[in-house]
Design an enzyme around this catalytic site. Structure first.
Site, PDB file in Angstrom:
ATOM      1  N   HIS A   1       0.992  -1.203  -0.012  1.00  0.00           N
ATOM      2  CA  HIS A   1      -0.060  -0.010  -0.074  1.00  0.00           C
ATOM      3  C   HIS A   1       0.945   1.027   0.105  1.00  0.00           C
ATOM      4  O   HIS A   1       2.177   1.415  -0.008  1.00  0.00           O
ATOM      5  CB  HIS A   1      -0.951  -0.029   1.237  1.00  0.00           C
ATOM      6  CG  HIS A   1      -0.074   0.092   2.518  1.00  0.00           C
ATOM      7  ND1 HIS A   1      -0.180  -1.116   3.383  1.00  0.00           N
ATOM      8  CD2 HIS A   1       0.335   1.032   3.284  1.00  0.00           C
ATOM      9  CE1 HIS A   1       0.438  -0.652   4.519  1.00  0.00           C
ATOM     10  NE2 HIS A   1       0.996   0.625   4.243  1.00  0.00           N
TER      11      HIS A   1
HETATM   12  P1  TYD Z   1      -2.528  -4.179   7.344  1.00  0.00           P
HETATM   13  O1  TYD Z   1      -2.690  -2.943   6.935  1.00  0.00           O
HETATM   14  O2  TYD Z   1      -3.076  -5.284   6.571  1.00  0.00           O
HETATM   15  O3  TYD Z   1      -1.028  -4.401   7.857  1.00  0.00           O
HETATM   16  P2  TYD Z   1       0.429  -4.355   6.903  1.00  0.00           P
HETATM   17  O4  TYD Z   1       0.042  -3.460   5.705  1.00  0.00           O
HETATM   18  O5  TYD Z   1       1.287  -4.138   7.702  1.00  0.00           O
HETATM   19  O6  TYD Z   1       0.245  -5.744   6.049  1.00  0.00           O
HETATM   20  O7  TYD Z   1      -3.072  -4.098   8.844  1.00  0.00           O
HETATM   21  C1  TYD Z   1      -3.708  -5.336   9.374  1.00  0.00           C
HETATM   22  C2  TYD Z   1      -4.916  -5.175  10.206  1.00  0.00           C
HETATM   23  O8  TYD Z   1      -4.388  -4.260  11.420  1.00  0.00           O
HETATM   24  C3  TYD Z   1      -5.918  -4.258   9.577  1.00  0.00           C
HETATM   25  O9  TYD Z   1      -7.110  -4.984  10.100  1.00  0.00           O
HETATM   26  C4  TYD Z   1      -5.943  -2.955  10.265  1.00  0.00           C
HETATM   27  C5  TYD Z   1      -5.035  -2.957  11.534  1.00  0.00           C
HETATM   28  N1  TYD Z   1      -4.448  -1.802  11.797  1.00  0.00           N
HETATM   29  C6  TYD Z   1      -4.835  -1.256  12.925  1.00  0.00           C
HETATM   30  O10 TYD Z   1      -5.893  -1.473  13.399  1.00  0.00           O
HETATM   31  N2  TYD Z   1      -4.019  -0.184  13.333  1.00  0.00           N
HETATM   32  C7  TYD Z   1      -3.194   0.008  12.752  1.00  0.00           C
HETATM   33  O11 TYD Z   1      -2.316   0.986  13.268  1.00  0.00           O
HETATM   34  C8  TYD Z   1      -2.265  -0.776  11.560  1.00  0.00           C
HETATM   35  C9  TYD Z   1      -1.172  -0.551  11.263  1.00  0.00           C
HETATM   36  C10 TYD Z   1      -3.329  -1.684  11.360  1.00  0.00           C
END
Ligand code: TYD
Length: 133
Positions: free
Chosen positions: A50
């Site tokens: 992302h």
């Molecule tokens: P995600 O964006 O998939 O993580 P990455 O990009 O590192 O692979 O996030 C995983 C889950 O965690 C998603 O349901 C959103 C949640 N999340 C939060 O609630 N707060 C946060 O600060 C972050 C980074 C993720």
């Protein structure tokens, strides 16, 4: 590509070992509103995929290592975060992916804003459109 840079965290060392202290403004160039960390990543798993519209982040592996792919829509750069003193600052519109997590990797991320899903660009075609559009 100018929207990211590496930061060498100063190590305060003595005969007992090492300590790193992080303060906003002097070392982290924004006020930190959120900290999260990624650990216990399963073998072969990659994360991220992302970009952010406005968020600033500093990331560092306080244990282990992982490979970060950065893409500004024109060129891609791979770098390893493999030291508690080697941090990555991402400030601009950069697509990021995290790969090759070691089993002991603890990736700490300091962020300038609270979690906001509307700040995410999770579709690569959308990202390309915004960058080139
Ligand atoms: P995600 O964006 O998939 O993580 P990455 O990009 O590192 O692979 O996030 C995983 C889950 O965690 C998603 O349901 C959103 C949640 N999340 C939060 O609630 N707060 C946060 O600060 C972050 C980074 C993720």
């Amino acid at each position: 590509m100018t929207s990211f840079s590496l930061i060498d965290f100063p190590i305060i060392g003595d005969e007992r070992g090492s300590l790193i202290a992080l303060e906003t403004q002097s070392i982290i160039p924004f006020d930190v509103k959120r900290i999260y960390y990624i650990f216990d990543t399963k073998p072969g798993v990659s994360r991220g995929f992302h970009a952010h519209r406005n968020l600033k982040q500093v990331m560092v592996c306080v244990s282990g290592k992982c490979r970060i792919l950065l893409d500004d829509g024109k060129s891609k750069v791979n770098l390893w975060l493999d030291s508690p003193s080697k941090a990555l600052l991402i400030e601009g519109l950069i697509w990021r992916e995290m790969h090759d997590f070691s089993p002991d990797c603890v990736l700490v991320v300091m962020a300038s804003e609270h979690y906001d899903e509307s700040d995410y660009i999770r579709n690569y075609s959308d990202f390309e459109g915004i960058v080139h559009g």
